[in-house]
Motif scaffolding. Structure first.
Motif, PDB file in Angstrom:
ATOM      1  N   ASP A 231       0.827  -1.211   0.000  1.00 41.43           N
ATOM      2  CA  ASP A 231       0.000   0.000   0.000  1.00 41.43           C
ATOM      3  C   ASP A 231       0.864   1.265   0.000  1.00 41.43           C
ATOM      4  N   THR A 232       1.982   1.218   0.698  1.00 41.50           N
ATOM      5  CA  THR A 232       2.881   2.377   0.717  1.00 41.50           C
ATOM      6  C   THR A 232       3.463   2.636  -0.668  1.00 41.50           C
ATOM      7  N   LEU A 233       3.902   1.577  -1.329  1.00 40.91           N
ATOM      8  CA  LEU A 233       4.430   1.733  -2.692  1.00 40.91           C
ATOM      9  C   LEU A 233       3.352   2.243  -3.639  1.00 40.91           C
ATOM     10  N   LEU A 234       2.124   1.748  -3.457  1.00 37.37           N
ATOM     11  CA  LEU A 234       1.022   2.206  -4.308  1.00 37.37           C
ATOM     12  C   LEU A 234       0.719   3.680  -4.060  1.00 37.37           C
ATOM     13  N   ALA A 235       0.751   4.102  -2.789  1.00 39.51           N
ATOM     14  CA  ALA A 235       0.511   5.508  -2.462  1.00 39.51           C
ATOM     15  C   ALA A 235       1.579   6.404  -3.077  1.00 39.51           C
ATOM     16  N   LEU A 236       2.829   5.995  -2.988  1.00 36.33           N
ATOM     17  CA  LEU A 236       3.913   6.784  -3.572  1.00 36.33           C
ATOM     18  C   LEU A 236       3.782   6.844  -5.093  1.00 36.33           C
ATOM     19  N   ALA A 237       3.373   5.723  -5.698  1.00 39.81           N
ATOM     20  CA  ALA A 237       3.237   5.691  -7.158  1.00 39.81           C
ATOM     21  C   ALA A 237       2.126   6.630  -7.621  1.00 39.81           C
ATOM     22  N   THR A 238       0.963   6.605  -6.959  1.00 42.47           N
ATOM     23  CA  THR A 238      -0.138   7.500  -7.364  1.00 42.47           C
ATOM     24  C   THR A 238       0.222   8.963  -7.106  1.00 42.47           C
ATOM     25  N   ALA A 239       0.905   9.250  -6.010  1.00 41.27           N
ATOM     26  CA  ALA A 239       1.330  10.635  -5.734  1.00 41.27           C
ATOM     27  C   ALA A 239       2.305  11.113  -6.800  1.00 41.27           C
ATOM     28  N   TRP A 240       3.248  10.244  -7.185  1.00 46.83           N
ATOM     29  CA  TRP A 240       4.218  10.612  -8.226  1.00 46.83           C
ATOM     30  C   TRP A 240       3.513  10.860  -9.565  1.00 46.83           C
ATOM     31  N   ALA A 241       2.542   9.992  -9.913  1.00 42.90           N
ATOM     32  CA  ALA A 241       1.805  10.169 -11.167  1.00 42.90           C
ATOM     33  C   ALA A 241       1.009  11.474 -11.144  1.00 42.90           C
ATOM     34  N   ALA A 242       0.402  11.798  -9.993  1.00 44.28           N
ATOM     35  CA  ALA A 242      -0.360  13.045  -9.898  1.00 44.28           C
ATOM     36  C   ALA A 242       0.547  14.262 -10.043  1.00 44.28           C
ATOM     37  N   VAL A 243       1.726  14.204  -9.434  1.00 47.45           N
ATOM     38  CA  VAL A 243       2.673  15.318  -9.535  1.00 47.45           C
ATOM     39  C   VAL A 243       3.144  15.494 -10.975  1.00 47.45           C
ATOM     40  N   ARG A 244       3.504  14.395 -11.631  1.00 48.13           N
ATOM     41  CA  ARG A 244       3.977  14.469 -13.007  1.00 48.13           C
ATOM     42  C   ARG A 244       2.898  15.042 -13.932  1.00 48.13           C
ATOM     43  N   LEU A 245       1.656  14.605 -13.735  1.00 48.81           N
ATOM     44  CA  LEU A 245       0.570  15.118 -14.574  1.00 48.81           C
ATOM     45  C   LEU A 245       0.258  16.568 -14.220  1.00 48.81           C
ATOM     46  N   GLY A 246       0.376  16.904 -12.929  1.00 52.72           N
ATOM     47  CA  GLY A 246       0.081  18.272 -12.511  1.00 52.72           C
ATOM     48  C   GLY A 246       1.067  19.278 -13.052  1.00 52.72           C
ATOM     49  N   GLN A 247       2.256  18.841 -13.353  1.00 53.96           N
ATOM     50  CA  GLN A 247       3.250  19.754 -13.916  1.00 53.96           C
ATOM     51  C   GLN A 247       2.870  20.212 -15.322  1.00 53.96           C
TER      52      GLN A 247
END
Length: 391
Positions: free
Chosen positions: A12-28
């Motif tokens: 779950d921690t890895l999944l949380a980090l992955a979704t946060a990273w994807a959101a940041v990349r898309l938000g840029q």
């Protein structure tokens, strides 16, 4: 080196980090479609929306509430709403997979309201599109999560039933082993005990009787070991499911040998057979043999040279067996239920084959054991075919 399976918290921690990273990349890239550029506050809110996903399996409702609140703040500040959708959808699926359907539907309604709110405060989103997307994604996530939850519940129920069935089978197998070992050891040990006492009593005064008692002890102990080996071989054969041929268990044809052993212990036995002797199902034969064996052993242990009558009556559809003694020299207060597990084992064995058994004092004095076992034609025919195959 053996690899360890990741724990749910790690996954779950890895999944949380992955979704946060994807959101940041898309938000840029939010400036391209016309949304404000992300600043430090936006990045903090994106982290608050996605990082709690690491605890979704431990507190799904709390995480869902936190994610929706953070998402509402993020949307109110005018940032691109798409960045808050990843964590919301993932937690909604988790709620549906771990909580009742009505709870999941309630959370889906909350998420739908948040999406409608996002369309209401932003001119770049239409209300119809927001409603359609919310209904589509929420219904799909609730359906998938509910299916996973139901499948997990069914699997858990099957595991519990399997565990119960395994425990029951183990208990039944232990009872069967205990019954067989009792039936094999107890009668022979009774004869050995009586003959050993006789040999010790006459060893100096009657050498011939002492020698005869020792011979009976030798023969009886040898037969006990042979039956014990046979039982263990059959049990081992059942356990491994092999095809090797195990030695047959005792049948009514060996009652004569049993009677001779009991008579050698000082108890006269009269064996009488009525009706047409025929082969019966192996289980029925073994059941009748064990009941007679237990009854004769009890006479040997609880009486002093009582006369015993054993009667077998072969009828068309049943076998009747009776073992009665005249009560000569019976131990006072002779109550069968207090003798141990012998009578209980007899009743369990007879019940298994649909028969009836009674044991207790009879009118003429002494003790009687009466047994009736059904012998359907199909069972007799199967026994005959089995005999023909072994010839």
């Amino acid at each position: 080196m053996r690899m360890r399976t990741p724990r749910p918290l790690v996954v779950d921690t890895l999944l949380a980090l992955a979704t946060a990273w994807a959101a940041v990349r898309l938000g840029q890239r939010s400036v391209s479609p016309g949304w404000p550029e992300l600043d430090a506050g936006a990045y903090a809110l994106i982290g608050l929306i996605h990082l709690p996903v690491a605890l979704r399996s431990r507190a799904p409702l709390v995480v869902f509430a936190l994610v929706q609140c953070a998402g509402a703040v993020y949307i109110t500040l005018g940032y691109w709403p798409l960045m808050s959708a990843f964590g919301s959808m993932l937690v909604l699926y988790t709620v549906a997979s771990m909580r009742p359907a009505r709870t999941a539907v309630g959370c889906a309604a909350v998420m739908t309201v948040v999406w409608i709110y996002a369309s209401a405060i932003n001119d770049r989103m239409t209300l119809g599109s927001a409603v359609n997307q919310a209904l589509l994604y929420c219904s799909m996530l609730v359906w998938l999560g509910t299916r996973v939850r139901l499948s997990s519940e069914i699997s858990q129920t099957l595991r519990v039933r399997q565990a119960e069935r395994t425990r029951r089978e183990v208990t039944e197998e232990r009872a069967r082993i205990a019954r067989e070992l009792h039936d094999v050891v107890a009668p022979h040990m009774s004869v050995i005990s009586v003959q050993a006492g006789l040999a010790r009593f006459v060893v100096h005064s009657d050498t011939a009787t002492a020698h005869n008692a020792l011979r009976i002890i030798e023969d009886t102990s040898g037969e006990a070991l042979e039956e014990l080996r046979r039982v263990l071989q059959i049990l081992r054969h059942d356990e491994v499911g092999g095809t090797e041929c195990a030695a047959p268990m005792p049948t009514l044809a060996r009652l004569g040998d049993l009677v001779e052993r009991i008579q050698a212990g000082g108890v006269p036995v009269d064996l009488h057979v009525e009706g047409t002797v025929r082969p019966l199902a192996p289980g029925v034969e073994l059941c009748a043999y064990r009941v007679v064996q237990e009854a004769l052993t009890n006479v040997l242990k609880h009486t002093d040279h009582a006369l015993v009558r054993v009667r077998l009556h072969y009828r068309q559809d049943e076998l009747s067996v009776s073992v009665t003694d005249d009560g000569h020299g019976a131990t006072s207060g002779r109550v069968p239920e207090k003798r141990g597990h012998g009578l209980m084992g007899m009743r369990e064995r007879v019940k298994l084959y649909g028969g009836t058994i009674s044991a207790g004092p009879h009118d003429g004095g002494g003790f009687a054991v009466r047994l009736t076992l059904p012998t359907p034609a199909a069972a007799a025919a199967a026994a005959r075919w089995g005999d023909d195959d072994t010839r």
